[in-house]
Write an enzyme that holds these catalytic residues in place. Structure first.
Site, mmCIF file in Angstrom:
data_model
loop_
_atom_site.group_PDB
_atom_site.id
_atom_site.type_symbol
_atom_site.label_atom_id
_atom_site.label_comp_id
_atom_site.label_asym_id
_atom_site.label_seq_id
_atom_site.Cartn_x
_atom_site.Cartn_y
_atom_site.Cartn_z
ATOM 1 N N LEU A 196 1.278 2.757 5.067
ATOM 2 C CA LEU A 196 2.118 1.589 5.284
ATOM 3 C C LEU A 196 2.327 0.925 3.941
ATOM 4 C CD1 LEU A 196 0.786 -0.330 8.442
ATOM 5 C CD2 LEU A 196 2.733 1.221 8.305
ATOM 6 N N ASP A 197 3.499 0.333 3.734
ATOM 7 C CA ASP A 197 3.717 -0.462 2.532
ATOM 8 C C ASP A 197 2.682 -1.572 2.456
ATOM 9 O OD1 ASP A 197 5.956 1.043 1.996
ATOM 10 O OD2 ASP A 197 7.371 -0.438 2.770
ATOM 11 N N ARG A 198 2.377 -2.011 1.258
ATOM 12 C CA ARG A 198 1.416 -3.100 1.073
ATOM 13 C C ARG A 198 1.832 -4.356 1.822
ATOM 14 N NH1 ARG A 198 0.247 -7.419 -2.416
ATOM 15 N NH2 ARG A 198 2.285 -7.300 -3.394
ATOM 16 N N LEU A 199 3.131 -4.628 1.899
ATOM 17 C CA LEU A 199 3.606 -5.854 2.525
ATOM 18 C C LEU A 199 3.750 -5.740 4.034
ATOM 19 C CD1 LEU A 199 6.299 -7.050 -0.043
ATOM 20 C CD2 LEU A 199 3.862 -7.603 0.076
ATOM 21 N N THR A 200 3.639 -4.533 4.578
ATOM 22 C CA THR A 200 3.759 -4.320 6.020
ATOM 23 C C THR A 200 2.385 -4.401 6.669
ATOM 24 O OG1 THR A 200 5.649 -2.846 5.671
ATOM 25 C CG2 THR A 200 4.557 -2.718 7.798
#
Length: 294
Positions: free
Chosen positions: A137-141
């Site tokens: 997962l993206d860091r911001l997700t």
């Protein structure tokens, strides 16, 4: 290494198979391949034996650059920032661990993060150095991440992702689109964009598909359910922006926002994972305990 040491090492090494290049030494090649890492930092890693061959033997900085040679190295970060959001373990058994990742926490070591990653936290928490994330997962997700707990069964679960037999459902908060008929499927071709960390939609045969539904359509911000059929980098973010409804908190799409406020979470949540277990045939479904808020 003492707990107070400002240099923090990842619990597992990174691996690299040396690509073609005419660098005279391993040190020169690594400095060229990773320009963001200071040469002095690579020299320090060599001095501490933290650049090794596949058998765990320390390599010298003047070792010749040999195409195809597999090396392992231990990433280190000085003054790593602390992320004050906690992960949760949703499920754990002999084969799998399912974790709820908060916003801002990377899954694996990247950039300025080594210890403050979901993987490092879970290894420390469970005492299991064999943990490996089966996807990213993206860091911001925020949301669900599936981990393999032991090597013997890992490939069977990795195959589910390779063969797209994992059903993933996301939620997102984004501007209302009253002029668009839902549900819909967006199919476009995604390629690396500019700068290098962004993706771009271009003409050509589609390689990215997302099914999009509306869960709640009250006010100027709607709640969407997103089903990624494929798994391209930033796919959901690009597809929502392409529809004219960029996900709230997105600082990359549709345009790079250098002035985006820091600490604002991307309103994207990996909410559900479902699959048929490759060993038992049992239908397994996991749901996040997190939620999105305006």
């Amino acid at each position: 290494m003492s707990p107070s040491d400002p240099i923090l090492a990842t619990p597992a090494p990174s691996r690299l198979q040396l690509p073609p290049g005419d660098w005279p030494s391993l040190l020169d090649g690594l400095c060229a391949r990773f320009p963001r890492i200071d040469r002095a930092q690579w020299v320090g890693r060599f001095a501490r034996g933290r650049v090794q061959d596949a058998q765990g033997r320390a390599l010298a900085p003047d070792h010749p650059w040999q195409v195809g040679l597999e090396i392992v190295y231990f990433r280190e970060v000085a003054d790593e920032p602390v992320i004050h959001f906690a992960e949760a373990i949703v499920h754990q058994d002999a084969e799998l661990l399912v974790a709820d990742k908060p916003h801002f926490l990377p899954v694996t070591p990247a950039g300025g993060y080594v210890r403050e990653t979901l993987l490092a936290r879970l290894v420390a928490r469970t005492g299991n150095p064999d943990l490996v994330p089966l996807h990213r997962l993206d860091r911001l997700t925020a949301g669900l991440v599936l981990f393999s707990t032991r090597p013997a069964s890992r490939d069977a679960y990795q195959r589910l992702f390779r063969e797209r037999r994992i059903e993933k459902v996301y939620e997102a908060l984004a501007p209302a689109l009253p002029q668009v008929a839902f549900p819909l499927e967006r199919q476009t071709r995604l390629v690396p964009g500019e700068p290098f960390f962004r993706m771009a939609e271009v003409t050509g045969e589609p390689n990215a598909r997302t099914r999009i539904e509306v869960i709640e359509r009250t006010g100027p911000v709607w709640r969407y359910r997103l089903h990624p059929v494929s798994g391209r980098k930033h796919q959901l973010r690009v597809h929502m922006a392409g529809l004219g409804a960029p996900i709230l908190g997105d600082d990359l799409y549709p345009e790079l926002r250098a002035d985006a406020p820091a600490g604002v979470p991307l309103q994207l949540l990996a909410n559900e994972l479902a699959f048929d277990d490759p060993f038992t045939g049992e239908r397994r479904t996991f749901s996040s305990g997190l939620s999105l808020h305006l």
